[in-house]
Scaffold this motif. Structure first.
Motif, PDB file in Angstrom:
ATOM      1  N   LEU A 175       0.830  -1.204   0.000  1.00  0.00           N
ATOM      2  CA  LEU A 175       0.000   0.000   0.000  1.00  0.00           C
ATOM      3  C   LEU A 175       0.864   1.253   0.000  1.00  0.00           C
ATOM      4  CD1 LEU A 175      -2.873  -0.850   2.537  1.00  0.00           C
ATOM      5  CD2 LEU A 175      -3.114  -0.477   0.070  1.00  0.00           C
ATOM      6  N   GLU A 176       1.910   1.235   0.813  1.00  0.00           N
ATOM      7  CA  GLU A 176       2.782   2.404   0.873  1.00  0.00           C
ATOM      8  C   GLU A 176       3.515   2.605  -0.454  1.00  0.00           C
ATOM      9  OE1 GLU A 176       6.012   4.430   3.965  1.00  0.00           O
ATOM     10  OE2 GLU A 176       5.118   2.471   4.407  1.00  0.00           O
ATOM     11  N   ASP A 177       3.840   1.513  -1.134  1.00  0.00           N
ATOM     12  CA  ASP A 177       4.471   1.623  -2.455  1.00  0.00           C
ATOM     13  C   ASP A 177       3.590   2.426  -3.414  1.00  0.00           C
ATOM     14  OD1 ASP A 177       6.668   0.121  -1.695  1.00  0.00           O
ATOM     15  OD2 ASP A 177       5.865  -1.758  -2.486  1.00  0.00           O
ATOM     16  N   LEU A 178       2.289   2.173  -3.371  1.00  0.00           N
ATOM     17  CA  LEU A 178       1.370   2.833  -4.304  1.00  0.00           C
ATOM     18  C   LEU A 178       1.223   4.326  -4.028  1.00  0.00           C
ATOM     19  CD1 LEU A 178      -1.374   0.076  -4.620  1.00  0.00           C
ATOM     20  CD2 LEU A 178       0.089   0.927  -6.454  1.00  0.00           C
ATOM     21  N   LEU A 179       1.574   4.761  -2.832  1.00  0.00           N
ATOM     22  CA  LEU A 179       1.467   6.184  -2.499  1.00  0.00           C
ATOM     23  C   LEU A 179       2.455   7.054  -3.275  1.00  0.00           C
ATOM     24  CD1 LEU A 179       1.094   5.966   1.394  1.00  0.00           C
ATOM     25  CD2 LEU A 179      -0.725   6.237  -0.305  1.00  0.00           C
ATOM     26  N   HIS A 180       3.445   6.446  -3.892  1.00  0.00           N
ATOM     27  CA  HIS A 180       4.461   7.212  -4.612  1.00  0.00           C
ATOM     28  C   HIS A 180       4.026   7.594  -6.034  1.00  0.00           C
ATOM     29  CE1 HIS A 180       7.696   6.776  -1.594  1.00  0.00           C
ATOM     30  NE2 HIS A 180       7.042   5.664  -1.281  1.00  0.00           N
ATOM     31  N   TYR A 181       2.877   7.072  -6.463  1.00  0.00           N
ATOM     32  CA  TYR A 181       2.343   7.468  -7.767  1.00  0.00           C
ATOM     33  C   TYR A 181       1.495   8.732  -7.616  1.00  0.00           C
ATOM     34  CZ  TYR A 181       3.795   2.847  -9.368  1.00  0.00           C
ATOM     35  OH  TYR A 181       4.540   1.737  -9.695  1.00  0.00           O
ATOM     36  N   ALA A 205      -5.675   7.462   6.392  1.00  0.00           N
ATOM     37  CA  ALA A 205      -5.601   8.417   5.290  1.00  0.00           C
ATOM     38  C   ALA A 205      -6.818   9.333   5.291  1.00  0.00           C
ATOM     39  CB  ALA A 205      -5.505   7.675   3.964  1.00  0.00           C
ATOM     40  N   THR A 206      -6.662  10.486   4.670  1.00  0.00           N
ATOM     41  CA  THR A 206      -7.746  11.459   4.535  1.00  0.00           C
ATOM     42  C   THR A 206      -8.181  11.522   3.073  1.00  0.00           C
ATOM     43  OG1 THR A 206      -6.848  12.800   6.335  1.00  0.00           O
ATOM     44  CG2 THR A 206      -8.412  13.868   4.847  1.00  0.00           C
ATOM     45  N   LEU A 207      -9.491  11.420   2.852  1.00  0.00           N
ATOM     46  CA  LEU A 207     -10.038  11.493   1.501  1.00  0.00           C
ATOM     47  C   LEU A 207     -10.602  12.880   1.260  1.00  0.00           C
ATOM     48  CD1 LEU A 207     -11.990   8.083   1.336  1.00  0.00           C
ATOM     49  CD2 LEU A 207      -9.608   8.548   0.761  1.00  0.00           C
ATOM     50  N   GLU A 208     -10.272  13.442   0.110  1.00  0.00           N
ATOM     51  CA  GLU A 208     -10.825  14.731  -0.306  1.00  0.00           C
ATOM     52  C   GLU A 208     -11.701  14.493  -1.531  1.00  0.00           C
ATOM     53  OE1 GLU A 208      -7.818  17.641  -0.921  1.00  0.00           O
ATOM     54  OE2 GLU A 208      -6.718  17.121   0.915  1.00  0.00           O
ATOM     55  N   GLY A 209     -13.012  14.516  -1.311  1.00  0.00           N
ATOM     56  CA  GLY A 209     -13.923  14.212  -2.406  1.00  0.00           C
ATOM     57  C   GLY A 209     -13.811  12.747  -2.792  1.00  0.00           C
ATOM     58  N   ASP A 210     -14.017  12.465  -4.084  1.00  0.00           N
ATOM     59  CA  ASP A 210     -14.022  11.083  -4.548  1.00  0.00           C
ATOM     60  C   ASP A 210     -12.654  10.590  -4.994  1.00  0.00           C
ATOM     61  OD1 ASP A 210     -16.758  10.840  -4.125  1.00  0.00           O
ATOM     62  OD2 ASP A 210     -17.251  11.589  -6.138  1.00  0.00           O
ATOM     63  N   CYS A 215      -2.031  10.886   2.471  1.00  0.00           N
ATOM     64  CA  CYS A 215      -1.652   9.739   3.289  1.00  0.00           C
ATOM     65  C   CYS A 215      -0.139   9.721   3.495  1.00  0.00           C
ATOM     66  CB  CYS A 215      -2.108   8.449   2.612  1.00  0.00           C
ATOM     67  SG  CYS A 215      -1.827   6.953   3.585  1.00  0.00           S
ATOM     68  N   LEU A 216       0.302   9.723   4.730  1.00  0.00           N
ATOM     69  CA  LEU A 216       1.723   9.623   5.080  1.00  0.00           C
ATOM     70  C   LEU A 216       2.574  10.648   4.344  1.00  0.00           C
ATOM     71  CD1 LEU A 216       2.228   5.717   5.132  1.00  0.00           C
ATOM     72  CD2 LEU A 216       1.603   7.237   7.018  1.00  0.00           C
ATOM     73  N   GLY A 217       2.037  11.844   4.200  1.00  0.00           N
ATOM     74  CA  GLY A 217       2.777  12.902   3.536  1.00  0.00           C
ATOM     75  C   GLY A 217       2.713  12.876   2.027  1.00  0.00           C
ATOM     76  N   HIS A 218       1.968  11.935   1.473  1.00  0.00           N
ATOM     77  CA  HIS A 218       1.788  11.849   0.017  1.00  0.00           C
ATOM     78  C   HIS A 218       0.384  12.312  -0.348  1.00  0.00           C
ATOM     79  CE1 HIS A 218       5.473   9.448  -0.521  1.00  0.00           C
ATOM     80  NE2 HIS A 218       5.119   8.830   0.601  1.00  0.00           N
ATOM     81  N   ARG A 219       0.267  12.880  -1.532  1.00  0.00           N
ATOM     82  CA  ARG A 219      -1.036  13.303  -2.049  1.00  0.00           C
ATOM     83  C   ARG A 219      -1.172  12.709  -3.450  1.00  0.00           C
ATOM     84  NH1 ARG A 219      -4.755  17.501  -1.235  1.00  0.00           N
ATOM     85  NH2 ARG A 219      -5.709  18.357  -3.129  1.00  0.00           N
ATOM     86  N   LEU A 220      -2.175  11.882  -3.643  1.00  0.00           N
ATOM     87  CA  LEU A 220      -2.359  11.253  -4.942  1.00  0.00           C
ATOM     88  C   LEU A 220      -3.818  11.274  -5.352  1.00  0.00           C
ATOM     89  CD1 LEU A 220      -2.464   7.397  -4.695  1.00  0.00           C
ATOM     90  CD2 LEU A 220      -1.986   8.757  -2.660  1.00  0.00           C
ATOM     91  N   ARG A 221      -4.009  11.104  -6.646  1.00  0.00           N
ATOM     92  CA  ARG A 221      -5.341  11.095  -7.224  1.00  0.00           C
ATOM     93  C   ARG A 221      -5.671   9.674  -7.678  1.00  0.00           C
ATOM     94  NH1 ARG A 221      -7.160  14.714 -12.528  1.00  0.00           N
ATOM     95  NH2 ARG A 221      -9.294  13.910 -12.715  1.00  0.00           N
TER      96      ARG A 221
END
Length: 458
Positions: A175-181, A205-210, A215-221
């Motif tokens: 899961l943490e690996d995927l945060l780097h995308y 983790a915090t969700l913003e909208g859909d 999460c852990l200092g990463h922001r991904l879509r």
């Protein structure tokens, strides 16, 4: 236009005079041709001492860069962790998981090796699009080597629910690996929701909208991008195939009998055992189908080095023999089981001739066979699709007869309903599905993902 880099476990290098291996390869090649770029991955070869320097072949404006695998890495990374751990867990089959520490180490090692080779080839202004479960950690490995370009990842298979996922001893690391995308894409909304849930439960983790996650200092879509087919090409191929000598001879041999067809890679996730049981139930309880119906199952050989796959092949051969031994007559064989790989054009001709397409996976990320079956049909007199409601495609193809793939009687009833369905209803269902296929085509899937990834460059 920004250069595109595509990374996948296997790379399909075009050869003059030979068609490319599948519509997905055509779509990726089309994107690379349009943007100019690089396709990187494994060349399919196993060598005693593979080089760490990628081999590069150029076709038009596309560079194809490949590495070979050692026997140890093939056994432990590809067969071991990718296909005896991730594949069964992501397809909801914990009983088939064989978790070994050596396999985990090989999976990490190969992803690191791929990243090390890839960074020597990128130029600094690309979009990088990584594909599928073999390469979950690649984004992290690239970031650690200084890659700052937009990184996108697309998962072609299902994403498991959190309760299933956490049966993996290393699920937190994955899961943490995927945060780097920057962008993570899924086939269905259910898959995306399962990913969100796993991040919330594991890392708060915090969700913003859909579609945005902190999460852990990463922001991904995240996004939902159902893979499609090239509808016009599939229609043209089926129309051509049905006029050729093999298809004409097959139709003459079929006569007035109804063809039920399945075409799958030989895999326990495809629900083949339940499908054969449904055919036997049909012949047992609907006696008027005897002599009038033929079931053809094409099962392309797959991963024969994994014991479960070899056992499945033997089981299906035994089931086909049992059904034929029980119900066959001198001039009629109810089950035609073909453990072979056939040319795509031949399959499209068979789909065109079939009254029922039987696609009943126990779990599937999308499933393109069902979409090809629909595209192959004669619009004036189409066959009927019987589809598992646990395939990703079921979210789009409401014109199919949807079944529970574990319920043999449900499948049997749907087959009987399909064979009895009036022509007007068959036409209406076909029109609904072909319209969906056109809206969610392979080219639409490709362009939507690339456009969304490009937005991350800003």
């Amino acid at each position: 236009m920004t250069r595109l880099v595509v990374v996948s476990n296997r790379v399909s290098i075009p050869e003059e005079g030979k068609p490319q291996a599948g519509g997905l390869a055509v779509a990726i090649t089309g994107a690379l041709s349009e943007h100019g770029g690089l396709w990187f991955g494994w060349d399919g070869r196993v060598k005693q001492v593979p080089s760490n320097r990628p081999s590069v072949v150029t076709r038009d404006n596309i560079d194809y860069a490949t590495l070979s695998l050692s026997k140890e890495d093939y056994d432990n990374y590809y067969l071991g962790f990718a296909n005896e751990v991730l594949w069964p867990v992501f397809h909801f089959n914990l009983g088939a998981m064989d978790f070994q520490l050596d396999h985990v180490k090989a999976y990490s090692r190969v992803n690191a090796r791929f990243a090390e080779a890839l960074v020597t080839l990128v130029q600094g202004d690309e979009l990088i699009w990584v594909h599928d479960y073999h390469l979950l950690p690649l984004g992290k490995e690239l970031r650690e080597r200084g890659i700052r370009q937009p990184l996108g990842f697309f998962l072609h298979i299902p994403f498991p629910s959190f309760d299933l996922l956490r049966a993996l001893p290393c699920y937190r690391e994955l899961l943490e690996d995927l945060l780097h995308y920057d962008l993570v894409g899924f086939q269905t909304e259910n898959d995306r929701h399962a990913f969100h849930e796993a991040l919330v439960e594991t890392f708060d983790a915090t969700l913003e909208g859909d579609n945005v996650i902190d999460c852990l200092g990463h922001r991904l879509r995240t996004g939902v991008y159902p893979v499609g087919i090239d509808v016009d090409e599939a229609i043209a191929e089926a129309e051509h195939a049905i006029t050729q000598a093999p298809a004409c001879q097959f139709q003459a041999d079929l006569g007035k009998r109804d063809l039920i067809i399945g075409a799958d890679r030989l895999d326990y996730s495809k629900g083949l055992v339940q499908r054969f049981n449904a055919i036997e139930t049909l012949l047992t309880h609907f006696k008027h189908r005897r002599q009038r119906t033929i079931f053809m199952q094409i099962a392309s050989p797959s991963r024969s080095a994994i014991p479960e796959y070899d056992e499945l092949r033997r089981q299906l051969e035994g089931m086909a023999g049992h059904i034929n031994g029980t119900y066959a007559d001198i001039d009629w064989l109810p089950v035609h089981y073909l453990n072979q790989t056939y040319a795509h054009a031949d399959l499209m001709g068979l789909f065109r001739a079939a009254r029922v397409g039987l696609v009943t996976p126990l779990r599937d990320g999308m499933n393109l066979v069902c979409k090809e079956f629909v595209a192959a049909q004669d619009p004036d007199d189409p066959g009927v699709l019987v589809l598992s409601d646990l395939a990703g495609a079921a979210r789009e193809l409401s014109g199919a007869l949807l079944v529970n793939p574990y319920d043999v009687h449900d499948i049997t009833s749907a087959i009987e309903r399909a064979l009895n369905m009036p022509r007007d209803e068959r036409r209406q269902r076909y029109r609904e599905m072909i319209d969906v296929l056109r809206r969610n085509s392979l080219l639409t899937w490709r362009q939507r993902f690339i456009d969304d990834l490009a937005q991350q460059a800003g």
